[in-house]
Design a protein around this motif. Structure first.
Motif, PDB file in Angstrom:
ATOM      1  N   PHE A  88       0.847  -1.190   0.000  1.00 49.88           N
ATOM      2  CA  PHE A  88       0.000   0.000   0.000  1.00 49.88           C
ATOM      3  C   PHE A  88       0.888   1.247   0.000  1.00 49.88           C
ATOM      4  O   PHE A  88       1.837   1.335   0.778  1.00 49.88           O
ATOM      5  CB  PHE A  88      -0.890  -0.058   1.236  1.00 49.88           C
ATOM      6  CG  PHE A  88      -1.913   1.045   1.310  1.00 49.88           C
ATOM      7  CD1 PHE A  88      -2.817   1.242   0.288  1.00 49.88           C
ATOM      8  CD2 PHE A  88      -1.958   1.869   2.423  1.00 49.88           C
ATOM      9  CE1 PHE A  88      -3.761   2.251   0.373  1.00 49.88           C
ATOM     10  CE2 PHE A  88      -2.903   2.879   2.510  1.00 49.88           C
ATOM     11  CZ  PHE A  88      -3.814   3.072   1.486  1.00 49.88           C
ATOM     12  N   GLN A  89       0.590   2.179  -0.879  1.00 44.15           N
ATOM     13  CA  GLN A  89       1.309   3.459  -0.956  1.00 44.15           C
ATOM     14  C   GLN A  89       2.837   3.295  -0.905  1.00 44.15           C
ATOM     15  O   GLN A  89       3.487   3.770   0.035  1.00 44.15           O
ATOM     16  CB  GLN A  89       0.847   4.381   0.173  1.00 44.15           C
ATOM     17  CG  GLN A  89      -0.637   4.692   0.074  1.00 44.15           C
ATOM     18  CD  GLN A  89      -1.106   5.670   1.136  1.00 44.15           C
ATOM     19  OE1 GLN A  89      -0.532   5.772   2.212  1.00 44.15           O
ATOM     20  NE2 GLN A  89      -2.184   6.376   0.822  1.00 44.15           N
ATOM     21  N   PRO A  90       3.393   2.605  -1.915  1.00 45.62           N
ATOM     22  CA  PRO A  90       4.833   2.304  -1.873  1.00 45.62           C
ATOM     23  C   PRO A  90       5.720   3.543  -1.887  1.00 45.62           C
ATOM     24  O   PRO A  90       6.857   3.491  -1.427  1.00 45.62           O
ATOM     25  CB  PRO A  90       5.044   1.474  -3.140  1.00 45.62           C
ATOM     26  CG  PRO A  90       3.906   1.825  -4.037  1.00 45.62           C
ATOM     27  CD  PRO A  90       2.756   2.101  -3.146  1.00 45.62           C
ATOM     28  N   PHE A  91       5.187   4.641  -2.420  1.00 45.60           N
ATOM     29  CA  PHE A  91       6.042   5.833  -2.541  1.00 45.60           C
ATOM     30  C   PHE A  91       5.778   6.862  -1.439  1.00 45.60           C
ATOM     31  O   PHE A  91       6.321   7.954  -1.479  1.00 45.60           O
ATOM     32  CB  PHE A  91       5.829   6.495  -3.910  1.00 45.60           C
ATOM     33  CG  PHE A  91       6.247   5.614  -5.054  1.00 45.60           C
ATOM     34  CD1 PHE A  91       7.593   5.365  -5.297  1.00 45.60           C
ATOM     35  CD2 PHE A  91       5.299   5.028  -5.870  1.00 45.60           C
ATOM     36  CE1 PHE A  91       7.984   4.550  -6.351  1.00 45.60           C
ATOM     37  CE2 PHE A  91       5.678   4.199  -6.928  1.00 45.60           C
ATOM     38  CZ  PHE A  91       7.022   3.966  -7.166  1.00 45.60           C
ATOM     39  N   ALA A  92       4.923   6.480  -0.480  1.00 49.46           N
ATOM     40  CA  ALA A  92       4.589   7.443   0.579  1.00 49.46           C
ATOM     41  C   ALA A  92       5.860   7.950   1.254  1.00 49.46           C
ATOM     42  O   ALA A  92       6.676   7.155   1.732  1.00 49.46           O
ATOM     43  CB  ALA A  92       3.665   6.790   1.601  1.00 49.46           C
ATOM     44  N   GLY A  93       6.026   9.229   1.259  1.00 48.86           N
ATOM     45  CA  GLY A  93       7.189   9.830   1.914  1.00 48.86           C
ATOM     46  C   GLY A  93       8.494   9.619   1.175  1.00 48.86           C
ATOM     47  O   GLY A  93       9.564   9.879   1.710  1.00 48.86           O
ATOM     48  N   LYS A  94       8.400   9.105  -0.100  1.00 46.93           N
ATOM     49  CA  LYS A  94       9.629   8.856  -0.867  1.00 46.93           C
ATOM     50  C   LYS A  94       9.549   9.569  -2.196  1.00 46.93           C
ATOM     51  O   LYS A  94       8.458   9.864  -2.684  1.00 46.93           O
ATOM     52  CB  LYS A  94       9.795   7.364  -1.164  1.00 46.93           C
ATOM     53  CG  LYS A  94      10.120   6.501   0.009  1.00 46.93           C
ATOM     54  CD  LYS A  94      10.339   5.072  -0.489  1.00 46.93           C
ATOM     55  CE  LYS A  94      10.280   4.092   0.668  1.00 46.93           C
ATOM     56  NZ  LYS A  94       9.941   2.754   0.234  1.00 46.93           N
ATOM     57  N   ASP A  95      10.678   9.771  -2.787  1.00 48.25           N
ATOM     58  CA  ASP A  95      10.755  10.298  -4.141  1.00 48.25           C
ATOM     59  C   ASP A  95      10.197   9.230  -5.103  1.00 48.25           C
ATOM     60  O   ASP A  95      10.431   8.040  -4.921  1.00 48.25           O
ATOM     61  CB  ASP A  95      12.250  10.584  -4.402  1.00 48.25           C
ATOM     62  CG  ASP A  95      12.573  10.821  -5.856  1.00 48.25           C
ATOM     63  OD1 ASP A  95      11.667  10.771  -6.699  1.00 48.25           O
ATOM     64  OD2 ASP A  95      13.759  11.065  -6.124  1.00 48.25           O
ATOM     65  N   LYS A  96       9.459   9.625  -6.092  1.00 52.89           N
ATOM     66  CA  LYS A  96       8.804   8.698  -7.032  1.00 52.89           C
ATOM     67  C   LYS A  96       9.822   7.815  -7.785  1.00 52.89           C
ATOM     68  O   LYS A  96       9.479   6.760  -8.307  1.00 52.89           O
ATOM     69  CB  LYS A  96       7.977   9.535  -8.030  1.00 52.89           C
ATOM     70  CG  LYS A  96       7.001   8.766  -8.895  1.00 52.89           C
ATOM     71  CD  LYS A  96       5.549   8.908  -8.437  1.00 52.89           C
ATOM     72  CE  LYS A  96       4.625   8.079  -9.310  1.00 52.89           C
ATOM     73  NZ  LYS A  96       3.623   7.300  -8.726  1.00 52.89           N
TER      74      LYS A  96
END
Ligand SMILES: *[C@@H]1O[C@H](CO)[C@@H](O)[C@H](O)[C@H]1NC(C)=O
Ligand SMILES: *[C@@H]1O[C@H](CO)[C@@H](O)[C@H](O)[C@H]1NC(C)=O
Ligand SMILES: *[C@@H]1O[C@H](CO)[C@@H](O)[C@H](O)[C@H]1NC(C)=O
Ligand SMILES: *[C@@H]1O[C@H](CO)[C@@H](O)[C@H](O)[C@H]1NC(C)=O
Length: 241
Positions: free
Chosen positions: A200-208
């Protein structure tokens, strides 16, 4: 005709990695802390103890057999695949896969219970530019057209073993064995995997563009593999005519 399907009294999915008794050491990300130990002559009780409850059984083996593993028969180490131990004979995954399919069918033919058994062939993965643990990804958004993709060697070998074993085994009396050859259908669907979205939401809080693990092996639901169900139903309906 549909009546025979409604008379199914249970539906269940048993996730036995190898069909056989095995000890594995992997976490949910596929990271191993030990080498898998696989008993090629002992069907996994996870499924054998439920076998008699079902009128229809769908069996599939596939990708786990490619992993490095120690192989046991009669509780004795007989060899391994990719175990990097010069004292243990490299038997190759082909050996283990044939044995496991053989042991599965030996169990089924030996049982008094006679369900309809569908053998579903392997579904290729669609990792590109790497494997699952080396940055491979699958971001295609459309199916391949016929002829646009070639099956990988290792998948081809596995599929051939399946077809050969099926031909050998279907001749055995007392078992109703059907083939669902899902391999080529699945090969054409690189767009059906979770890809980056295995969590779930693999890029949450990360650069795309940050490096995350992709899943180009398992399938989204709804998704391409729903058509496998349609094909199986069609096979049963045809047979009951
Ligand atoms: C299996 O192992 C047992 C004891 O370890 C031995 O007595 C038996 O002969 C073996 N069976 C086969 C088929 O090798
Ligand atoms: C292989 O066997 C030899 C002799 O038993 C032993 O000395 C050696 O440590 C073993 N090697 C491995 C990698 O287990
Ligand atoms: C399993 O393999 C053995 C030995 O190769 C063979 O004799 C037997 O017919 C096979 N049985 C099945 C169910 O494939
Ligand atoms: C897939 O990812 C690669 C590498 O990041 C990129 O070059 C390509 O344009 C992407 N394709 C699609 C359809 O998004």
């Amino acid at each position: 005709m549909v009546f025979s399907l409604l008379s199914l009294h249970l539906v269940s999915v048993v996730w036995s990695h190898y069909l056989m008794k095995a000890v594995t050491f992997e976490d949910n990300n596929g990271v191993s802390t030990g080498i898998n130990r696989l008993h090629l002559d002992e069907p996994d009780t996870l499924w054998t103890r439920q076998y008699e409850n079902f009128d229809y059984v769908v069996v599939a083996g596939e990708k786990w057999f490619l992993k490095s593993a120690l192989y046991f028969e009669n509780n004795t180490l007989v060899g391994c695949h990719y175990c990097l131990d010069t004292n243990t004979t490299e038997l190759g995954f082909e050996y283990a896969y044939r044995k496991a399919l053989n042991s599965t069918l030996t169990f089924m033919t030996g049982s008094k219970h006679k369900p309809v058994v569908v053998f579903r062939t392997m579904a290729p993965d669609h990792f590109e530019k790497g494997e699952w643990n080396t940055g491979g990804y699958c971001n295609r958004t459309r199916p391949f057209k016929t002829g646009e993709i070639e099956i990988k060697d290792v998948d081809d070998i596995m599929h051939r073993i399946e077809l050969e074993e099926f031909e050998r085994l279907k001749a055995i009396n007392g078992i109703s064995l059907k083939l669902l050859d899902a391999t080529y259908l699945s090969l054409l669907r690189p767009d059906g995997h979770p890809g980056a979205y295995r969590q779930f939401q693999p890029f949450a809080g990360k650069d795309k563009n940050s490096k995350i693990q992709h899943d180009c092996l398992h399938w989204c639901l709804p998704g391409p593999i729903d058509s496998w169900n349609d094909l199986i139903l069609e096979m049963f309906v045809k047979d009951s005519n």
